[in-house]
Design a protein around this motif. Structure first.
Motif, mmCIF file in Angstrom:
data_model
loop_
_atom_site.group_PDB
_atom_site.id
_atom_site.type_symbol
_atom_site.label_atom_id
_atom_site.label_comp_id
_atom_site.label_asym_id
_atom_site.label_seq_id
_atom_site.Cartn_x
_atom_site.Cartn_y
_atom_site.Cartn_z
ATOM 1 N N UNK A 10 -10.725 8.120 -4.795
ATOM 2 C CA UNK A 10 -9.372 7.556 -4.768
ATOM 3 C C UNK A 10 -8.315 8.656 -4.756
ATOM 4 N N UNK A 11 -8.526 9.720 -5.531
ATOM 5 C CA UNK A 11 -7.576 10.846 -5.536
ATOM 6 C C UNK A 11 -7.526 11.489 -4.158
ATOM 7 N N UNK A 12 -8.694 11.708 -3.560
ATOM 8 C CA UNK A 12 -8.757 12.305 -2.232
ATOM 9 C C UNK A 12 -8.051 11.408 -1.221
ATOM 10 N N UNK A 13 -8.316 10.121 -1.295
ATOM 11 C CA UNK A 13 -7.678 9.161 -0.385
ATOM 12 C C UNK A 13 -6.159 9.199 -0.550
ATOM 13 N N UNK A 14 -5.692 9.263 -1.783
ATOM 14 C CA UNK A 14 -4.254 9.297 -2.053
ATOM 15 C C UNK A 14 -3.609 10.571 -1.499
ATOM 16 N N UNK A 15 -4.290 11.702 -1.648
ATOM 17 C CA UNK A 15 -3.768 12.973 -1.133
ATOM 18 C C UNK A 15 -3.706 12.943 0.389
ATOM 19 N N UNK A 16 -4.775 12.484 1.027
ATOM 20 C CA UNK A 16 -4.810 12.417 2.491
ATOM 21 C C UNK A 16 -3.723 11.466 2.987
ATOM 22 N N UNK A 17 -3.596 10.320 2.347
ATOM 23 C CA UNK A 17 -2.573 9.334 2.734
ATOM 24 C C UNK A 17 -1.180 9.950 2.638
ATOM 25 N N UNK A 18 -0.936 10.671 1.556
ATOM 26 C CA UNK A 18 0.367 11.311 1.352
ATOM 27 C C UNK A 18 0.637 12.375 2.413
ATOM 28 N N UNK A 19 -0.364 13.170 2.752
ATOM 29 C CA UNK A 19 -0.200 14.206 3.777
ATOM 30 C C UNK A 19 0.049 13.601 5.151
ATOM 31 N N UNK A 20 -0.665 12.532 5.470
ATOM 32 C CA UNK A 20 -0.452 11.851 6.748
ATOM 33 C C UNK A 20 0.970 11.288 6.819
ATOM 34 N N UNK A 21 1.415 10.677 5.734
ATOM 35 C CA UNK A 21 2.765 10.098 5.709
ATOM 36 C C UNK A 21 3.821 11.183 5.851
ATOM 37 N N UNK A 53 -5.749 5.047 11.301
ATOM 38 C CA UNK A 53 -5.798 3.602 11.075
ATOM 39 C C UNK A 53 -6.649 3.221 9.868
ATOM 40 N N UNK A 54 -7.450 4.149 9.369
ATOM 41 C CA UNK A 54 -8.168 3.900 8.114
ATOM 42 C C UNK A 54 -7.208 3.905 6.924
ATOM 43 N N UNK A 55 -6.066 4.522 7.103
ATOM 44 C CA UNK A 55 -5.090 4.657 6.017
ATOM 45 C C UNK A 55 -3.853 3.782 6.197
ATOM 46 N N UNK A 56 -3.485 3.488 7.435
ATOM 47 C CA UNK A 56 -2.252 2.747 7.706
ATOM 48 C C UNK A 56 -2.494 1.692 8.781
ATOM 49 N N UNK A 57 -1.842 0.523 8.604
ATOM 50 C CA UNK A 57 -2.013 -0.584 9.562
ATOM 51 C C UNK A 57 -1.306 -0.323 10.882
ATOM 52 N N UNK A 58 -0.118 0.285 10.814
ATOM 53 C CA UNK A 58 0.694 0.482 12.008
ATOM 54 C C UNK A 58 1.736 1.573 11.731
ATOM 55 N N UNK A 59 2.591 1.818 12.690
ATOM 56 C CA UNK A 59 3.575 2.897 12.573
ATOM 57 C C UNK A 59 4.594 2.608 11.463
#
Length: 196
Positions: A10-21, A53-59
């Motif tokens: 979950x921490x890794x997922x949160x970090x990756x999500x934040x970097x992508x955003x 798309x594994x992290x976000x539904x759309x733009x």
């Protein structure tokens, strides 16, 4: 092969999500929201479109993802406020959590300008802030006098405080970031709380 424990995943997922955003926001600010493709975001972040798309539904979800985290952070701070503190004082203190978010002032200005300058993002922003109301109201309700309308009153106060923060953000953008955000928020709150 052993599987990573859930909290680390979950921490890794949160970090990756934040970097992508963050990568997306930088591209949106540089090229414009409508002129930036998800393929460009994926390439800039060094991931595939499928990973994105594994992290976000759309733009729109990508651009607005930080708003969910902000709402949860504010709600957590609101829950920590002293029980005998009035609702407006507690909300003001809880909103200060926004100052802790690691975004430089110019980046924040670019993001808010982008947000309010695009109709689909503005609509998504309103939807996310509707969720903030659901998060805040349960922490406001116990601060109000007991009545059969206390839930309604708590939701109204939460909604009003959120709108005051939005008005402060819009004014801050209009002033080119050359004002204190919380002075603007206080001015907005004072306007709606002033006795007539």
């Amino acid at each position: 092969m052993t599987q990573k424990p859930a909290p680390i995943r979950e921490q890794t997922r949160s970090v990756v999500r934040s970097l992508l955003a963050r990568t997306a926001i930088e591209l949106f600010a540089a090229k414009g929201f409508d002129n930036t493709t998800l393929d460009e975001v994926a390439a800039a972040a060094g991931v595939s479109r499928r990973t994105l798309f594994n992290y976000f539904r759309n733009k729109e979800d990508l651009a607005l993802s930080g708003l969910d985290e902000q709402g949860e952070l504010i709600a957590a701070r609101l829950a920590e406020r002293p029980a005998d503190e009035d609702a407006w004082t507690a909300l003001r203190a809880a909103f200060e959590a926004l100052e802790e978010i690691d975004i430089p002032a110019e980046g924040r200005l670019e993001f808010i300008t982008l947000l309010f300058g695009n109709d689909s993002l503005r609509a998504g922003h309103a939807e996310k802030q509707g969720r903030w109301q659901d998060l805040f109201a349960p922490h406001i309700e116990p601060r109000l006098p007991d009545s059969d309308r206390r839930t309604l009153q708590a939701r109204a106060i939460a909604a009003a405080a959120i709108v005051c923060m939005q008005a402060a953000n819009e004014e801050w953008v209009r002033l080119g970031g050359q004002a204190d955000m919380f002075d603007l928020y206080d001015t907005a709150v004072e306007a709606i709380r002033r006795p007539t």
